[in-house]
Design a protein around this motif. Sequence first.
Motif, PDB file in Angstrom:
ATOM      1  N   TYR A 185     -11.707   1.923  -6.450  1.00 47.81           N
ATOM      2  CA  TYR A 185     -10.315   1.515  -6.632  1.00 47.81           C
ATOM      3  C   TYR A 185      -9.825   0.586  -5.530  1.00 47.81           C
ATOM      4  CZ  TYR A 185      -9.965   5.187 -10.120  1.00 47.81           C
ATOM      5  OH  TYR A 185     -10.154   5.958 -11.223  1.00 47.81           O
ATOM      6  N   LEU A 190     -16.794 -11.032   1.823  1.00 44.30           N
ATOM      7  CA  LEU A 190     -15.403 -10.588   1.752  1.00 44.30           C
ATOM      8  C   LEU A 190     -15.030  -9.705   2.943  1.00 44.30           C
ATOM      9  CD1 LEU A 190     -15.030  -9.702  -2.014  1.00 44.30           C
ATOM     10  CD2 LEU A 190     -13.666 -11.355  -0.758  1.00 44.30           C
ATOM     11  N   TYR A 250     -12.135  -1.228 -11.265  1.00 41.23           N
ATOM     12  CA  TYR A 250     -11.559   0.111 -11.361  1.00 41.23           C
ATOM     13  C   TYR A 250     -10.066   0.000 -11.150  1.00 41.23           C
ATOM     14  CZ  TYR A 250     -16.276   1.817 -11.051  1.00 41.23           C
ATOM     15  OH  TYR A 250     -17.588   2.070 -11.300  1.00 41.23           O
ATOM     16  N   GLU A 300     -11.591  -1.623  -3.736  1.00 44.49           N
ATOM     17  CA  GLU A 300     -12.341  -2.848  -3.481  1.00 44.49           C
ATOM     18  C   GLU A 300     -11.449  -4.070  -3.639  1.00 44.49           C
ATOM     19  OE1 GLU A 300     -15.941  -3.267  -5.678  1.00 44.49           O
ATOM     20  OE2 GLU A 300     -16.479  -5.116  -4.674  1.00 44.49           O
ATOM     21  N   ILE A 301     -10.679  -4.086  -4.703  1.00 44.73           N
ATOM     22  CA  ILE A 301      -9.864  -5.258  -4.991  1.00 44.73           C
ATOM     23  C   ILE A 301      -8.740  -5.384  -3.959  1.00 44.73           C
ATOM     24  CG2 ILE A 301      -8.205  -4.267  -6.608  1.00 44.73           C
ATOM     25  CD1 ILE A 301      -9.023  -6.647  -8.478  1.00 44.73           C
ATOM     26  N   ILE A 302      -8.278  -4.249  -3.455  1.00 40.27           N
ATOM     27  CA  ILE A 302      -7.236  -4.306  -2.422  1.00 40.27           C
ATOM     28  C   ILE A 302      -7.804  -4.859  -1.125  1.00 40.27           C
ATOM     29  CG2 ILE A 302      -5.735  -2.905  -0.963  1.00 40.27           C
ATOM     30  CD1 ILE A 302      -4.651  -1.811  -3.220  1.00 40.27           C
ATOM     31  N   HIS A 303      -9.033  -4.469  -0.837  1.00 40.36           N
ATOM     32  CA  HIS A 303      -9.652  -4.966   0.401  1.00 40.36           C
ATOM     33  C   HIS A 303      -9.856  -6.473   0.354  1.00 40.36           C
ATOM     34  CE1 HIS A 303     -10.272  -1.391   2.685  1.00 40.36           C
ATOM     35  NE2 HIS A 303     -10.830  -0.772   1.687  1.00 40.36           N
ATOM     36  N   SER A 304      -9.887  -7.033  -0.844  1.00 35.31           N
ATOM     37  CA  SER A 304     -10.102  -8.477  -0.926  1.00 35.31           C
ATOM     38  C   SER A 304      -8.783  -9.237  -0.815  1.00 35.31           C
ATOM     39  CB  SER A 304     -10.804  -8.828  -2.234  1.00 35.31           C
ATOM     40  OG  SER A 304      -9.885  -8.778  -3.298  1.00 35.31           O
ATOM     41  N   THR A 305      -7.668  -8.526  -0.761  1.00 37.90           N
ATOM     42  CA  THR A 305      -6.387  -9.223  -0.573  1.00 37.90           C
ATOM     43  C   THR A 305      -6.079  -9.299   0.916  1.00 37.90           C
ATOM     44  OG1 THR A 305      -5.040  -7.240  -0.596  1.00 37.90           O
ATOM     45  CG2 THR A 305      -5.542  -8.226  -2.719  1.00 37.90           C
ATOM     46  N   ARG A 306      -4.916  -9.849   1.238  1.00 34.28           N
ATOM     47  CA  ARG A 306      -4.587 -10.016   2.650  1.00 34.28           C
ATOM     48  C   ARG A 306      -4.174  -8.701   3.306  1.00 34.28           C
ATOM     49  NH1 ARG A 306      -0.104 -14.291   2.004  1.00 34.28           N
ATOM     50  NH2 ARG A 306       0.275 -14.090   4.222  1.00 34.28           N
ATOM     51  N   THR A 307      -4.184  -7.618   2.545  1.00 37.69           N
ATOM     52  CA  THR A 307      -3.882  -6.315   3.133  1.00 37.69           C
ATOM     53  C   THR A 307      -4.992  -5.950   4.111  1.00 37.69           C
ATOM     54  OG1 THR A 307      -3.004  -5.730   0.995  1.00 37.69           O
ATOM     55  CG2 THR A 307      -3.299  -3.952   2.564  1.00 37.69           C
ATOM     56  N   VAL A 367      -8.551 -10.812   7.211  1.00 38.67           N
ATOM     57  CA  VAL A 367      -7.187 -10.839   6.670  1.00 38.67           C
ATOM     58  C   VAL A 367      -6.705 -12.273   6.511  1.00 38.67           C
ATOM     59  CG1 VAL A 367      -4.815 -10.163   7.104  1.00 38.67           C
ATOM     60  CG2 VAL A 367      -6.671  -8.574   7.581  1.00 38.67           C
ATOM     61  N   ILE A 376     -16.006  -6.749   3.370  1.00 33.94           N
ATOM     62  CA  ILE A 376     -15.970  -5.333   2.984  1.00 33.94           C
ATOM     63  C   ILE A 376     -17.187  -4.644   3.586  1.00 33.94           C
ATOM     64  CG2 ILE A 376     -16.235  -3.785   1.007  1.00 33.94           C
ATOM     65  CD1 ILE A 376     -14.534  -5.753  -0.605  1.00 33.94           C
ATOM     66  N   HIS A 396      -8.452 -13.813   3.580  1.00 34.55           N
ATOM     67  CA  HIS A 396      -8.036 -13.248   2.297  1.00 34.55           C
ATOM     68  C   HIS A 396      -6.706 -13.806   1.808  1.00 34.55           C
ATOM     69  CE1 HIS A 396     -10.832  -9.512   2.882  1.00 34.55           C
ATOM     70  NE2 HIS A 396     -11.477 -10.655   2.815  1.00 34.55           N
ATOM     71  N   LYS A 397      -5.939 -14.397   2.729  1.00 37.25           N
ATOM     72  CA  LYS A 397      -4.679 -15.016   2.298  1.00 37.25           C
ATOM     73  C   LYS A 397      -4.944 -16.163   1.340  1.00 37.25           C
ATOM     74  CE  LYS A 397      -2.191 -13.954   6.505  1.00 37.25           C
ATOM     75  NZ  LYS A 397      -1.849 -14.440   7.842  1.00 37.25           N
ATOM     76  N   LEU A 422       0.531  -8.008  -3.178  1.00 31.96           N
ATOM     77  CA  LEU A 422      -0.315  -7.770  -2.010  1.00 31.96           C
ATOM     78  C   LEU A 422      -0.767  -9.102  -1.428  1.00 31.96           C
ATOM     79  CD1 LEU A 422      -2.477  -4.746  -3.165  1.00 31.96           C
ATOM     80  CD2 LEU A 422      -0.758  -4.763  -1.385  1.00 31.96           C
ATOM     81  N   PRO A 452       0.804  -1.220   0.000  1.00 26.67           N
ATOM     82  CA  PRO A 452       0.000   0.000   0.000  1.00 26.67           C
ATOM     83  C   PRO A 452       0.842   1.278   0.000  1.00 26.67           C
ATOM     84  CG  PRO A 452      -0.654  -1.470   1.803  1.00 26.67           C
ATOM     85  CD  PRO A 452       0.483  -2.135   1.093  1.00 26.67           C
TER      86      PRO A 452
END
Lengths: 538, 307
Positions: free
Chosen positions: A381, B55, B91, A383-390, B77, B57, B80-81, B108, A287
């Motif tokens: 922008y 997810l 986007y 959303e996809i980051i939130h779905s990773t382990r970040t 978290v 979110i 998500h791994k 990531l 990030p």
Amino acid sequence: MKSEKFQKTFFLTKFSFKRDWLKLSIWSVVLIGLFVGVAAKFNGLYGSKAAIDQIIKTLKSPAMVSLFGKMPNGPYTSADVFASEMTVFMAIIAAIMNYYFIIHNTRGEEESGILEMIQAHAVGRLSNLTAALLESFILNFGIGLIYAVGLQFANLTGTNANGNFLLGLGLGAVGFMFASIAAVIAQLTDNSRTATILSYLVFGIMYIGRMITDVSHPKYTWFIPMGWVEKLSTYKNNNWIPVFMMLGLSVILVTLAFYLNSHRDIGSGLIATRPGRAKASAFLRGPISLFWRLNRVSIIVWFLGIMILGATYGSVFNTIGDILKTNPMLKQLLNTKAINAANVLIIKEFIAILMIVFAALALIPGLSLINYLKTGETKGYLEIIHSTRTSRTKLYFSLFGIATITSIAVLFAGIYGLYAGGNAVMNHHIAMSVFMRGFYGYLSPLLVMLGISAFLIGWLPKLTSLNYGYLVLAFFVQYFGKLLKLPDWTEKITPFGFIKHVPVSNFDVATFWWQIAIAVILVIIGYIGYRRRDLIIN
Amino acid sequence: MLNTNIPTLHVDHLQKNFGKFQALKNITFDIYPGEVFGFIGPNGAGKSTTIRTILGILRASGGKATIFGKDVFKDAVDIHKRIAYVPGDVYLWPNLTGGEIIDLLLKLGHSHHTRRTSQLIELFQLDPTKKARTYSKGNRQKVALIAAFSTDADFYIFDEPTSGLDPLNEEVFQNEVLKLKEAGKSVLLSSHILSEVEKMCDRIGIIKNGEVVETGSLDEMRHLTRTVIKVKTQLPTPELETLPGVHNAVMGNNQTLTLSVDSEYLENTMSYLSQKQIISIQATPPTLEDLFMRYYGSTNEVDRREK
Ligand SMILES: Nc1ncnc2c1ncn2[C@@H]1O[C@H](COP(=O)(O)OP(=O)(O)OP(=O)(O)O)[C@@H](O)[C@H]1O
Ligand SMILES: [Mg+2]
């Protein structure tokens, strides 16, 4: 042929007003309230001859000239004081407002694909651009007329109708001139971010140009379009020529924008986007590096821009810090050492005023970076980051960290610029430690402001822009507080008001720590909210 | 099917409110390892909302959802791994190139650009040197798909991943999903392209107005719906319309009768028809499309079935 290009322009203009009415009203109310409100107070503030003489002496000092522009020759009335205090400042705000609306409504609409949908209907090629310009024209001259009428009512000593309308419409014209500058730049780039950066670059160059010429050779200010507004000489000569010059330049720029617009494809600019690397560099890996990569151009531009601004202010130190210029008699009364001390004090006073300018400018990139947690979220922008382990924790603190570092670095850039610029022109150098006092002093309010944004992100994400409003308020109170003789308590409504007059006085450790404590608490509370709330999508 | 008893995803009476509006009322379904689960439903039914809730979110307002046995919000978290996700609207940061974004997304997830990544870029025919600003919708989706497929996850979530892809790329997508399935991974695929769902999914969930109204394999669902019969008989069939479970009987040209029959009345109807001396008969099992229309259509129709 001609009319075909402008089909449905009026319809689109009406539509723009409907779509933007809330933003338009807020801007208008704030601008008019500020201008007319100050005008209404002025008879009381600067009614007496003594008060006027006092303030004129301040306004004539080179330091004030660099901020507000050159005073015409005396004698002076309350109205003259008003015109010289407000003209440049209102022109700056007009620039911000027009840049925002024009870039958002032209390049922004194009970028988001809305324009494509509109253009598919029986709408002329130039209609959208024309509609945006018409909207801004009506906005600027509407506000300008209300300014004029407001001035009529405020009835300052020394005003006349000609001057009132000149000042009001002059400010309208300068606003529209900035709109047409943005309209041209929006044709050159293919995205609104770059358009905004370039527009502010043009603004910055003009601002620095007018400042240098004002302090040294005021007649050269005629070469700088932004300086024309100072040449209105309201209530003294009531010179309408600058208004026509601004309108003339606007016509030329609008024609140019039309020409550029009809010679390019929708969605593209004249400066094309180049291809880039096929793989990410080893550096781009999380990030923090992502946010740096996304914002590095604007951060570097901002950093260097503020440093240059600082150096420019510094370069007038020798003029400002020469007490003998305004008061040659002192040479007989004081020895060289005492004169030097007096000169240094004047410069320190000037730096103290500039500190609020630099602090506010340093906060703009910082606040915008933190707010990306919300804007990036709503625009999809992140959303996809939130779905990773970040984790949210990592995102939150990464952005807060990079925002804080940016703001602090920019503040430092401004101060270093001052130091370097000042010492390049002065015989008697001022130590860096003096400048650093200002730097240390403003660290804590900076962090409080960033903390407030972090708090809003966590708990009231819809209201994140409130903090910009708070910053503008803080700036206004600190910058104009003394000149407008605002009551003392107004200073205490923002964290800046608690900072002693650094670097004239020493850096206050106690204030520093309690403000840092507040900032930390805000960040933590914000974090708790951010961790448990829904992320906002569209 | 590699049905073990421990579901990868377990969703139990999940609810989500946005203020007063109840976007999810009752979402219940499971996905098992080695299974491709199709998620279909009309616009605004709550597919994306369900996905965002699982997810972590969005925060659920009620009910329970776990992935790998862990709470989707608290242990996001950790979960998500081991998952990969492609959102419905992709986007991408306009000033990064596709290649940079793919690598970033991989990093990531603590993995990196492998031979497989390059292979996928090749397969999907993406130009990774272009800035995301200049990508078409399909190309943006490809970026997210390539990143997802080259991640070694256990659970893949796709929200309308092929809405912008051309048929060639759609096929690449389908092949890749099949490979995942063979490798024993779980896949959640939300889609409006019924032929795709029909072809690839082992089980299907139909969602409507925030409720999962039906889950099961296509075969199981067929039992719940009508078979279309085209028949030509020697004798007239005047009573046909009045038989229970028979709908929309229409006489076409050359004496061919088309009718649909509820599965539970199929036997009954057939014995009636055979008394009328069948000349020719053709029975079509309901397609997913028919099924879909039934659930998507007016609420009345679902009510009628429930009666
Ligand atoms: N953040 C939000 N605030 C309020 N309402 C929302 C929000 N997000 C979704 N909704 C509403 O929840 C409902 C479900 O939306 P969702 O996006 O899940 O539908 P969908 O099934 O994915 O539809 P589509 O097939 O069009 O993608 C819609 O009525 C939508 O308007
Ligand atoms: Mg959706």
